[in-house]
Design a protein around this motif. Sequence first.
Motif, PDB file in Angstrom:
ATOM      1  N   VAL A  47       0.833  -1.205   0.000  1.00  0.00           N
ATOM      2  CA  VAL A  47       0.000   0.000   0.000  1.00  0.00           C
ATOM      3  C   VAL A  47       0.865   1.252   0.000  1.00  0.00           C
ATOM      4  N   LEU A  48       1.934   1.253   0.782  1.00  0.00           N
ATOM      5  CA  LEU A  48       2.830   2.407   0.826  1.00  0.00           C
ATOM      6  C   LEU A  48       3.511   2.634  -0.514  1.00  0.00           C
ATOM      7  N   ARG A  49       3.932   1.576  -1.167  1.00  0.00           N
ATOM      8  CA  ARG A  49       4.565   1.722  -2.480  1.00  0.00           C
ATOM      9  C   ARG A  49       3.566   2.215  -3.518  1.00  0.00           C
ATOM     10  N   SER A  50       2.335   1.747  -3.416  1.00  0.00           N
ATOM     11  CA  SER A  50       1.291   2.221  -4.335  1.00  0.00           C
ATOM     12  C   SER A  50       1.014   3.700  -4.128  1.00  0.00           C
ATOM     13  N   ALA A  51       0.964   4.120  -2.859  1.00  0.00           N
ATOM     14  CA  ALA A  51       0.735   5.538  -2.552  1.00  0.00           C
ATOM     15  C   ALA A  51       1.894   6.395  -3.065  1.00  0.00           C
ATOM     16  N   LYS A  52       3.114   5.885  -2.960  1.00  0.00           N
ATOM     17  CA  LYS A  52       4.271   6.626  -3.456  1.00  0.00           C
ATOM     18  C   LYS A  52       4.200   6.769  -4.970  1.00  0.00           C
ATOM     19  N   LEU A  53       3.755   5.742  -5.663  1.00  0.00           N
ATOM     20  CA  LEU A  53       3.592   5.799  -7.109  1.00  0.00           C
ATOM     21  C   LEU A  53       2.586   6.871  -7.503  1.00  0.00           C
ATOM     22  N   ALA A  54       1.451   6.894  -6.802  1.00  0.00           N
ATOM     23  CA  ALA A  54       0.415   7.890  -7.098  1.00  0.00           C
ATOM     24  C   ALA A  54       0.905   9.303  -6.796  1.00  0.00           C
ATOM     25  N   ALA A  55       1.621   9.466  -5.683  1.00  0.00           N
ATOM     26  CA  ALA A  55       2.118  10.788  -5.310  1.00  0.00           C
ATOM     27  C   ALA A  55       3.129  11.314  -6.322  1.00  0.00           C
ATOM     28  N   ALA A  56       3.855  10.413  -6.968  1.00  0.00           N
ATOM     29  CA  ALA A  56       4.841  10.810  -7.971  1.00  0.00           C
ATOM     30  C   ALA A  56       4.211  11.117  -9.318  1.00  0.00           C
ATOM     31  N   GLY A  57       2.895  10.896  -9.427  1.00  0.00           N
ATOM     32  CA  GLY A  57       2.212  11.195 -10.680  1.00  0.00           C
ATOM     33  C   GLY A  57       2.426  10.161 -11.765  1.00  0.00           C
ATOM     34  N   TYR A  58       2.771   8.940 -11.374  1.00  0.00           N
ATOM     35  CA  TYR A  58       2.959   7.838 -12.321  1.00  0.00           C
ATOM     36  C   TYR A  58       4.021   8.159 -13.370  1.00  0.00           C
ATOM     37  N   THR A  59       5.099   8.768 -12.918  1.00  0.00           N
ATOM     38  CA  THR A  59       6.219   9.044 -13.814  1.00  0.00           C
ATOM     39  C   THR A  59       6.921   7.742 -14.167  1.00  0.00           C
ATOM     40  N   GLN A  60       7.771   7.803 -15.191  1.00  0.00           N
ATOM     41  CA  GLN A  60       8.468   6.597 -15.629  1.00  0.00           C
ATOM     42  C   GLN A  60       9.350   6.027 -14.527  1.00  0.00           C
ATOM     43  N   ALA A  61      10.068   6.893 -13.822  1.00  0.00           N
ATOM     44  CA  ALA A  61      10.936   6.419 -12.745  1.00  0.00           C
ATOM     45  C   ALA A  61      10.124   5.783 -11.629  1.00  0.00           C
ATOM     46  N   ALA A  62       8.976   6.395 -11.287  1.00  0.00           N
ATOM     47  CA  ALA A  62       8.125   5.855 -10.225  1.00  0.00           C
ATOM     48  C   ALA A  62       7.532   4.515 -10.629  1.00  0.00           C
ATOM     49  N   ILE A  63       7.171   4.381 -11.898  1.00  0.00           N
ATOM     50  CA  ILE A  63       6.619   3.114 -12.402  1.00  0.00           C
ATOM     51  C   ILE A  63       7.657   2.008 -12.281  1.00  0.00           C
ATOM     52  N   ASN A  64       8.893   2.303 -12.672  1.00  0.00           N
ATOM     53  CA  ASN A  64       9.942   1.290 -12.595  1.00  0.00           C
ATOM     54  C   ASN A  64      10.249   0.906 -11.157  1.00  0.00           C
ATOM     55  N   SER A  65      10.264   1.884 -10.258  1.00  0.00           N
ATOM     56  CA  SER A  65      10.477   1.590  -8.847  1.00  0.00           C
ATOM     57  C   SER A  65       9.349   0.712  -8.302  1.00  0.00           C
ATOM     58  N   PHE A  66       8.133   1.042  -8.677  1.00  0.00           N
ATOM     59  CA  PHE A  66       6.976   0.255  -8.236  1.00  0.00           C
ATOM     60  C   PHE A  66       7.091  -1.187  -8.731  1.00  0.00           C
ATOM     61  N   TYR A  67       7.471  -1.363  -9.986  1.00  0.00           N
ATOM     62  CA  TYR A  67       7.590  -2.714 -10.540  1.00  0.00           C
ATOM     63  C   TYR A  67       8.701  -3.504  -9.852  1.00  0.00           C
ATOM     64  N   ARG A  68       9.811  -2.843  -9.537  1.00  0.00           N
ATOM     65  CA  ARG A  68      10.880  -3.529  -8.803  1.00  0.00           C
ATOM     66  C   ARG A  68      10.391  -3.990  -7.437  1.00  0.00           C
ATOM     67  N   TRP A  69       9.546  -3.164  -6.804  1.00  0.00           N
ATOM     68  CA  TRP A  69       9.025  -3.551  -5.498  1.00  0.00           C
ATOM     69  C   TRP A  69       8.034  -4.706  -5.594  1.00  0.00           C
ATOM     70  N   ILE A  70       7.344  -4.846  -6.701  1.00  0.00           N
ATOM     71  CA  ILE A  70       6.503  -6.030  -6.912  1.00  0.00           C
ATOM     72  C   ILE A  70       7.376  -7.279  -6.851  1.00  0.00           C
ATOM     73  N   TRP A  71       8.515  -7.229  -7.505  1.00  0.00           N
ATOM     74  CA  TRP A  71       9.429  -8.370  -7.463  1.00  0.00           C
ATOM     75  C   TRP A  71      10.009  -8.569  -6.064  1.00  0.00           C
ATOM     76  N   ASN A  72      10.296  -7.485  -5.368  1.00  0.00           N
ATOM     77  CA  ASN A  72      10.813  -7.622  -3.995  1.00  0.00           C
ATOM     78  C   ASN A  72       9.805  -8.333  -3.099  1.00  0.00           C
ATOM     79  N   LEU A  73       8.534  -8.016  -3.254  1.00  0.00           N
ATOM     80  CA  LEU A  73       7.489  -8.691  -2.475  1.00  0.00           C
ATOM     81  C   LEU A  73       7.385 -10.164  -2.870  1.00  0.00           C
ATOM     82  N   PHE A  74       7.606 -10.434  -4.149  1.00  0.00           N
ATOM     83  CA  PHE A  74       7.605 -11.822  -4.627  1.00  0.00           C
ATOM     84  C   PHE A  74       8.742 -12.599  -3.966  1.00  0.00           C
ATOM     85  N   TYR A  75       9.934 -12.013  -3.952  1.00  0.00           N
ATOM     86  CA  TYR A  75      11.060 -12.675  -3.290  1.00  0.00           C
ATOM     87  C   TYR A  75      10.771 -12.887  -1.804  1.00  0.00           C
ATOM     88  N   ALA A  76      10.165 -11.891  -1.166  1.00  0.00           N
ATOM     89  CA  ALA A  76       9.896 -11.965   0.272  1.00  0.00           C
ATOM     90  C   ALA A  76       8.991 -13.148   0.600  1.00  0.00           C
TER      91      ALA A  76
END
Length: 406
Positions: free
Chosen positions: A369-398
């Motif tokens: 939820v925090l990562r999703s909120a950070k993505l929205a706060a960043a305005g869905y920029t390219q850098a924010a999208i890539n960070s969000f996607y990396r965190w999806i993988w981090n949660l998968f590893y976890a």
Amino acid sequence: MQNGLAIAATVPSVISCTVTGSIISPAHTHTYILVCSLQGTQQQHLQHSLLQHPQQQQRQQLLLQQYHSYQQQCRQQQPNRTVQCQSAAPSAAFPGPDGWSGDSSQQSSFMSAFWRFLRPHTIRGTILGTTAVVSKVLITNSHAIDWGLLPRAIMGLLALLCGNGYIVGINQIYDVDIDAVNKPFLPVAAGDLSPATAWILVLALAAAGLSIVATKFGPLITQLYGFGLALGTIYSVPPLRLKRFAVPAFMIIATVRGFLLNFGVYYATRAALKLPFVWSPAILFITCFVTMFATVIAITKDLPDIEGDKANNISTFATRLGVKNVSLLGVGMLLLNYVMAACFAFKYSPHFNVPVMVGAHALLAVVLVLRSAKLAAAGYTQAAINSFYRWIWNLFYAEYLLFPFF
């Protein structure tokens, strides 16, 4: 970056490339920055790739103008001068899910190119998944542990990594024009591996993997392994090339990374320990959970690639529904997955450490939820999208890291 080229290509920003203090071609960009080390045939490959997208003629002309301007500037400088590219935008040269951020010093050798060809973030998922499932079987059947089987287990992991390499490799061969826009750091798109070399690698990986499972793990695992390779092939290779269609694409990814990996490793481990096959609640849980998670990865993996997919008429959830809607869909599916994990723990409480399982998934849900909120706060920029996607993988590893303790 020796003889480098900074190509500004989707978040508005101002780029300045500096050679020993002098400014070269400031430009307003329309995407993130792609930084490549280009020499000889690699420069020709870039020109060819840019001209493959007639839908973006205006953008191509801008890029080629910058390219030729840079070449002219470089000829006026000493050949060994370093070009430093800086941007006022925080999204510049962000790393992909593999952690590579465009530094040409990371791609100077064949081994480096081969490592990027294997897509390290997928390798981590395969290793963690295999280790977690095997560990769970051993923990619940400690009386059957036989350390003499360790070489066989290592060979099994090697076979899985070969299959993983084949699937991601064949995708890069057929996605080279798309990757020239979306993932220019990948070795085939960057020209660090020729198509012929890439073909040799993927065929060798497939042959090695099939040979290992056929000689070490019996007919059922061999058939499942071959089925996984076949799915990876029709995902990328014409005429089917099912990655063009959103639903078949996510079904293939979910099947391979969800069901085939977890069921196959569990079955092979019990067979090696000479234990009869029985479904356990823990393995049923992780198989269902990861299948759902792999579905989320399948629909969110295209978020950073929307520009190249549109240019090549690739239909994905991201191109059809938009970045915001797809990211919210992925978050919703994962939150549902975490809720179902807690319910599963309560329903089969004798088989799980309920406080750990419920508490861990609650914590992971908060992180999501925090990562999703950070993505929205960043305005869905390219850098924010890539960070969000990396965190999806981090949660998968976890999930796999925590699984043996559930």
